[in-house]
Design an enzyme around this catalytic site. Structure first.
Site, short mmCIF file in Angstrom:
data_model
loop_
_atom_site.label_atom_id
_atom_site.label_comp_id
_atom_site.label_asym_id
_atom_site.label_seq_id
_atom_site.Cartn_x
_atom_site.Cartn_y
_atom_site.Cartn_z
N CYS A 332 0.91 -0.49 0.15
CA CYS A 332 0.06 -0.07 -0.12
C CYS A 332 0.84 1.24 0.05
CB CYS A 332 -0.83 0.00 0.78
SG CYS A 332 -2.36 0.36 0.80
N HIS A 443 -3.41 -5.92 1.51
CA HIS A 443 -3.67 -5.37 2.58
C HIS A 443 -3.93 -7.29 3.00
CE1 HIS A 443 -2.57 -1.56 3.56
NE2 HIS A 443 -3.62 -1.18 3.34
#
Length: 502
Positions: A332, A443
């Site tokens: 991310c 994630h």
């Protein structure tokens, strides 16, 4: 309907874990139970099936209760940013920002929406278990409070106070809370429990009695240190303050602790691997030259955390690590840092502008005002995985033509026939030409054993093959069993208004 709120004598006394354990214990007794936290402040968040954000602690508690995630479980989520502001999430969606100066005024109007969420949950279950935030003893924050006594009194929910004996001073912490809070708030507290006790509980009998006598509250038990709790994800970044231990032949995975590190439980599956030493690198400490893998984690303020990374000299360490032919993984915000540049033309994270990235991936990121929030499943390195996206920004470039993964939206239960695989629909992430540097927006991707095994193979070790989600579920069962043995669960359920079930 019934409700019970667990508040604490301070932060990190174990409120989140205790509520999770109570959720599992109540569910095991056949109760329909739902978790709730009025206001959470954390950069660790989870994505609900409908694409909303809630705190990851409530995601763990929902797992413990064996129910799907719902945005009503955490109606107000504050995600701290770099400039003394917090992104405000209400009912799962971004509503704006709150600054330190106007925090009290901004939260007060949110109480009706918090109560709406609580009433909706209450109507759908036998029991709502509520987690407080911080401590009711922080009387400087009492005015306009929606997280502790402000909520408890508005909703009429009884409170039990938890104290952490492992940190010391638990008698003063509980009795002192009784001394400093207003009488009307103290009347909402019906008892206390002691968490994280090591040793012979008989040695604390006098102290336990002293708390009952001086506070006027009844005790609901003393919970010993439960070893399995270490296998549960933590929401509080204080647990990251642990450096390199003895490697003993293990591969070394190093992750710098950034000021606005987010969703760091991505790394929990690696922490549990017997062949891995996971070192969370604190500020002022170089990234070890012997690291086999460097992970750049998620961040709530990517540009500010990239500046911090450079100020620590970690950029030099990462570049040297790469020159030594070692692997780098960015997740991310960490993925965004690995590219050529990060542009923020709208001033999403601060002043509008553009900064150079680390240049390890031939991609560039442009931050925007649309937030990607979705659960995903896909395939990477020949293995299936599930996870979620939670980011602002679009990343493109030549290395994105070598994506890390192929993704499909995680389906609803009736969206795809059973025992069939999703059809790949879009790429995710990027890979350097030599394959040593990888970035992804996903994630939670290491919970599945297959993909984790592929990663560990690349850095010279084998996985134990355990399913991380199954390990977490087993830890919740162990926690609930310990609470049944050592706490007065019947009494807590009676206080909540459910009566004892078993």
């Amino acid at each position: 309907m019934a409700g019970l709120m667990l508040q604490g004598t301070g932060s990190d006394v174990g409120k989140s874990v205790l509520v999770a354990g109570l959720c599992r214990a109540a569910a095991n007794r056949g109760l329909r139970v739902l978790p709730f936290k009025p206001q959470n402040m954390s950069n660790n968040a989870a994505v609900t099936p409908e694409g909303g954000e809630i705190g990851r602690a409530q995601a763990l508690q929902a797992l413990a209760a064996r129910v799907p995630l719902q945005v009503d479980m955490n109606p107000v989520l504050l995600k701290p940013q770099a400039d003394r502001t917090s992104q405000l999430i209400v009912h799962g969606k971004v509503r704006g920002t709150i600054g330190a100066a106007n925090f009290r005024e901004a939260r007060r109007p949110l109480l009706p929406e918090v109560l709406e969420s609580y009433r909706r949950l209450e109507a759908r279950c036998d029991l709502v278990l509520v987690e407080g935030a911080g401590s009711p003893a922080e009387i400087n924050l009492r005015e306009g409070d929606i997280a502790n006594m402000g909520f408890a009194r508005a909703a009429g929910v009884p409170v039990v106070l938890a104290g952490d004996i492992d940190r010391g001073g638990v008698i003063a912490a509980i009795v002192g809370t009784r001394a400093v809070i207003a009488a009307e708030d103290a009347a909402m507290i019906h008892g206390f429990l002691i968490n994280k006790f090591r040793g012979d509980p008989a040695l604390f009998a006098d102290g336990y009695g002293a708390i009952e006598r001086m506070s006027g509250w009844r005790g609901y038990g003393v919970l010993p240190w439960v070893a399995e709790v270490s296998q549960l994800p933590s929401e509080d970044a204080v647990i990251l303050e642990r450096g390199l231990r003895g490697r003993e032949g293990k591969v070394l995975v190093a992750c710098p602790i950034l000021p606005r590190i987010a969703n760091f439980d991505d790394l929990d599956p690696l922490r549990q691997e017997p062949g891995v030493e996971l070192a969370m690198i604190p500020p002022g400490t170089p990234i070890p030259a012997e690291a086999d893998l460097v992970v750049l984690p998620g961040s709530k303020a990517t540009i500010a955390d990239l500046a911090f990374l450079r100020a620590q000299g970690w950029d030099i360490d990462v570049l040297a690590h790469r020159r030594r032919g070692r692997a780098v993984l960015g997740i991310c915000g960490g993925y965004q840092m690995l590219g050529r540049s990060i542009a923020d033309p709208l001033g999403i994270e601060g002043p509008a502008g553009e900064v150079p990235g680390l240049g390890l991936l031939d991609v560039a990121t442009v931050l925007g005002d649309r937030k990607a929030l979705r659960q995903v499943e896909g395939t990477a390195w020949g293995a299936d995985f599930t996870g979620y996206e939670m980011h602002m920004g679009v990343t493109q470039g030549a290395d994105a033509q070598r994506p890390f993964a192929r993704l499909a939206d995680a389906p609803t239960a009736d969206a795809r026939p059973a025992n069939t695989r999703p059809t790949d629909t879009q790429p995710d992430g990027a890979t350097s030409r030599d394959g040593l540097v990888t970035g992804t927006y996903c994630h939670g991707l290491l919970a599945r054993p297959g993909l984790r095994a592929r990663l560990l193979e690349r850095i010279g070790t084998a996985s134990d093959g355990a399913d991380h989600d199954a390990r977490v579920d087993a830890a919740l069962d162990a926690l609930a069993a310990a609470m049944e043995r050592h706490l007065d669960i019947d009494g807590l359920l009676a206080l909540a208004g459910t009566g004892a079930h078993g």
